[in-house]
Scaffold this active site. Structure first.
Site, PDB file in Angstrom:
ATOM      1  N   GLU A   1      -8.174  -9.914   2.513  1.00  0.00           N
ATOM      2  CA  GLU A   1      -7.851  -9.125   1.327  1.00  0.00           C
ATOM      3  C   GLU A   1      -6.566  -9.624   0.670  1.00  0.00           C
ATOM      4  O   GLU A   1      -5.702 -10.208   1.319  1.00  0.00           O
ATOM      5  CB  GLU A   1      -7.696  -7.639   1.695  1.00  0.00           C
ATOM      6  CG  GLU A   1      -8.994  -7.020   2.186  1.00  0.00           C
ATOM      7  CD  GLU A   1      -8.826  -5.644   2.812  1.00  0.00           C
ATOM      8  OE1 GLU A   1      -9.777  -4.846   2.738  1.00  0.00           O
ATOM      9  OE2 GLU A   1      -7.749  -5.387   3.405  1.00  0.00           O
TER      10      GLU A   1
ATOM     11  N   TRP B   1       0.848  -1.182   0.000  1.00  0.00           N
ATOM     12  CA  TRP B   1       0.000   0.000   0.000  1.00  0.00           C
ATOM     13  C   TRP B   1       0.893   1.244   0.000  1.00  0.00           C
ATOM     14  O   TRP B   1       1.830   1.328   0.800  1.00  0.00           O
ATOM     15  CB  TRP B   1      -0.901  -0.008   1.231  1.00  0.00           C
ATOM     16  CG  TRP B   1      -2.036   0.947   1.123  1.00  0.00           C
ATOM     17  CD1 TRP B   1      -1.990   2.296   1.364  1.00  0.00           C
ATOM     18  CD2 TRP B   1      -3.380   0.656   0.717  1.00  0.00           C
ATOM     19  NE1 TRP B   1      -3.216   2.857   1.140  1.00  0.00           N
ATOM     20  CE2 TRP B   1      -4.098   1.876   0.744  1.00  0.00           C
ATOM     21  CE3 TRP B   1      -4.036  -0.510   0.343  1.00  0.00           C
ATOM     22  CZ2 TRP B   1      -5.439   1.954   0.407  1.00  0.00           C
ATOM     23  CZ3 TRP B   1      -5.375  -0.426   0.008  1.00  0.00           C
ATOM     24  CH2 TRP B   1      -6.062   0.781   0.038  1.00  0.00           C
TER      25      TRP B   1
ATOM     26  N   HIS C   1      -0.473  -5.583   7.026  1.00  0.00           N
ATOM     27  CA  HIS C   1      -1.350  -5.712   5.858  1.00  0.00           C
ATOM     28  C   HIS C   1      -0.549  -6.026   4.592  1.00  0.00           C
ATOM     29  O   HIS C   1      -0.949  -5.662   3.484  1.00  0.00           O
ATOM     30  CB  HIS C   1      -2.189  -4.444   5.691  1.00  0.00           C
ATOM     31  CG  HIS C   1      -3.060  -4.180   6.879  1.00  0.00           C
ATOM     32  ND1 HIS C   1      -4.360  -4.635   6.974  1.00  0.00           N
ATOM     33  CD2 HIS C   1      -2.782  -3.562   8.054  1.00  0.00           C
ATOM     34  CE1 HIS C   1      -4.846  -4.282   8.155  1.00  0.00           C
ATOM     35  NE2 HIS C   1      -3.916  -3.632   8.824  1.00  0.00           N
TER      36      HIS C   1
ATOM     37  N   ASP D   1      -8.011  -8.358   7.983  1.00  0.00           N
ATOM     38  CA  ASP D   1      -8.210  -7.141   8.768  1.00  0.00           C
ATOM     39  C   ASP D   1      -8.916  -7.521  10.055  1.00  0.00           C
ATOM     40  O   ASP D   1      -9.994  -8.132  10.016  1.00  0.00           O
ATOM     41  CB  ASP D   1      -9.107  -6.143   8.027  1.00  0.00           C
ATOM     42  CG  ASP D   1      -8.412  -5.441   6.893  1.00  0.00           C
ATOM     43  OD1 ASP D   1      -7.191  -5.640   6.713  1.00  0.00           O
ATOM     44  OD2 ASP D   1      -9.092  -4.685   6.173  1.00  0.00           O
TER      45      ASP D   1
ATOM     46  N   HIS E   1      -3.825 -10.976   3.545  1.00  0.00           N
ATOM     47  CA  HIS E   1      -3.918 -10.665   4.970  1.00  0.00           C
ATOM     48  C   HIS E   1      -5.381 -10.560   5.416  1.00  0.00           C
ATOM     49  O   HIS E   1      -6.286 -10.418   4.597  1.00  0.00           O
ATOM     50  CB  HIS E   1      -3.220  -9.343   5.280  1.00  0.00           C
ATOM     51  CG  HIS E   1      -3.881  -8.164   4.635  1.00  0.00           C
ATOM     52  ND1 HIS E   1      -3.638  -7.799   3.325  1.00  0.00           N
ATOM     53  CD2 HIS E   1      -4.798  -7.272   5.103  1.00  0.00           C
ATOM     54  CE1 HIS E   1      -4.363  -6.740   3.018  1.00  0.00           C
ATOM     55  NE2 HIS E   1      -5.092  -6.391   4.077  1.00  0.00           N
TER      56      HIS E   1
ATOM     57  N   HIS F   1     -15.839  -1.316   4.805  1.00  0.00           N
ATOM     58  CA  HIS F   1     -15.269  -1.941   6.007  1.00  0.00           C
ATOM     59  C   HIS F   1     -16.258  -1.828   7.177  1.00  0.00           C
ATOM     60  O   HIS F   1     -16.533  -2.812   7.873  1.00  0.00           O
ATOM     61  CB  HIS F   1     -13.955  -1.259   6.405  1.00  0.00           C
ATOM     62  CG  HIS F   1     -12.754  -1.677   5.628  1.00  0.00           C
ATOM     63  ND1 HIS F   1     -12.499  -1.222   4.355  1.00  0.00           N
ATOM     64  CD2 HIS F   1     -11.713  -2.501   5.945  1.00  0.00           C
ATOM     65  CE1 HIS F   1     -11.351  -1.737   3.926  1.00  0.00           C
ATOM     66  NE2 HIS F   1     -10.859  -2.523   4.869  1.00  0.00           N
TER      67      HIS F   1
ATOM     68  N   HIS G   1      -8.543  -2.475  13.065  1.00  0.00           N
ATOM     69  CA  HIS G   1      -7.890  -1.754  11.968  1.00  0.00           C
ATOM     70  C   HIS G   1      -8.622  -0.453  11.650  1.00  0.00           C
ATOM     71  O   HIS G   1      -7.992   0.562  11.333  1.00  0.00           O
ATOM     72  CB  HIS G   1      -7.856  -2.666  10.740  1.00  0.00           C
ATOM     73  CG  HIS G   1      -7.281  -2.057   9.508  1.00  0.00           C
ATOM     74  ND1 HIS G   1      -6.086  -1.361   9.494  1.00  0.00           N
ATOM     75  CD2 HIS G   1      -7.725  -2.052   8.211  1.00  0.00           C
ATOM     76  CE1 HIS G   1      -5.823  -0.955   8.261  1.00  0.00           C
ATOM     77  NE2 HIS G   1      -6.811  -1.346   7.469  1.00  0.00           N
TER      78      HIS G   1
END
Length: 206
Positions: A170, A17, A47, A53, A51, A158, A57
């Site tokens: 994800e 990310w 992440h 969440d 992974h 989310h 998070h």
């Protein structure tokens, strides 16, 4: 029995990310230095790659990784293929049987170059959360870095999934996975106080 690895490989230079911790691996001790063994050291975000969440998070009061129910991440899962879509919502599941489905993986095929972090991918619409909640889904996984738009700061999907008690996986690799039912094994590390965890995710097919 066949095992299908749906985890993204972790390697130096892999896409992460934007702005997040870049993955690093190095030998802290070499066999030459220690006289007996090689010992590696890793640096990574919670992440990184494929992974889960934890609710913490995106929710200060949400459960952390070590508090999660492990049974969410092991058991029968249904893979659904919904390619070539800008977004996915409840209407995209018209005619798709989700009876008795507790774990769902959506293959979007929208992360086309795994060596680069995508500029845009298929995202979920908020109305999918109550639809899946009504069906009894408790774990939702995707082949993209986020269930929300990549530029979203509010993370409405989310939060909508969390409201329905649906947990998130994800970054799965699903490009070679056919639609159907499998057994999922995607256990997070037992990280005290963590907001997420990389997983080694596999599908078992009998």
């Amino acid at each position: 029995m066949r095992l299908i690895d749906i985890s993204r490989p972790l390697y130096v230079g892999m896409p992460v990310w934007p702005g997040d911790t870049e993955y690093r691996f190095q030998l802290a001790w070499t066999k030459e230095e220690s006289g007996s063994v090689n010992v590696g050291q890793i640096l990574l975000s919670t992440h990184t790659g494929t992974h889960i969440d934890a609710p913490y998070h995106f929710d200060e009061n949400g459960k952390k990784v070590h508090e999660l129910d492990l049974s969410l991440y092991v058991g029968t899962v249904r893979v659904v293929h919904l390619p070539r879509r800008e977004s996915i919502g409840a209407s995209d599941f018209q005619g798709i049987d989700l009876e008795g489905v507790k774990r769902l993986l959506i293959r979007t095929d929208s992360w086309t170059d795994p060596a680069r972090f995508p500029q845009s991918v298929t995202f979920l619409r908020e109305d999918l959360a109550p639809f899946l909640g009504e069906k009894g889904v408790k774990l939702l996984g995707l082949d993209v870095p986020s269930v929300d738009r990549l530029d979203s700061k509010e993370l409405p999907v989310h939060h909508a999934l969390h409201k329905e008690g649906i947990h998130i996986l994800e970054g799965a690799c699903l490009s070679d996975v056919e639609e159907g039912d499998y057994e999922l094994i995607a256990l997070p590390l037992k990280l005290e106080g963590a907001d997420g965890s990389p997983v080694r995710a596999v599908l078992r097919q009998w």
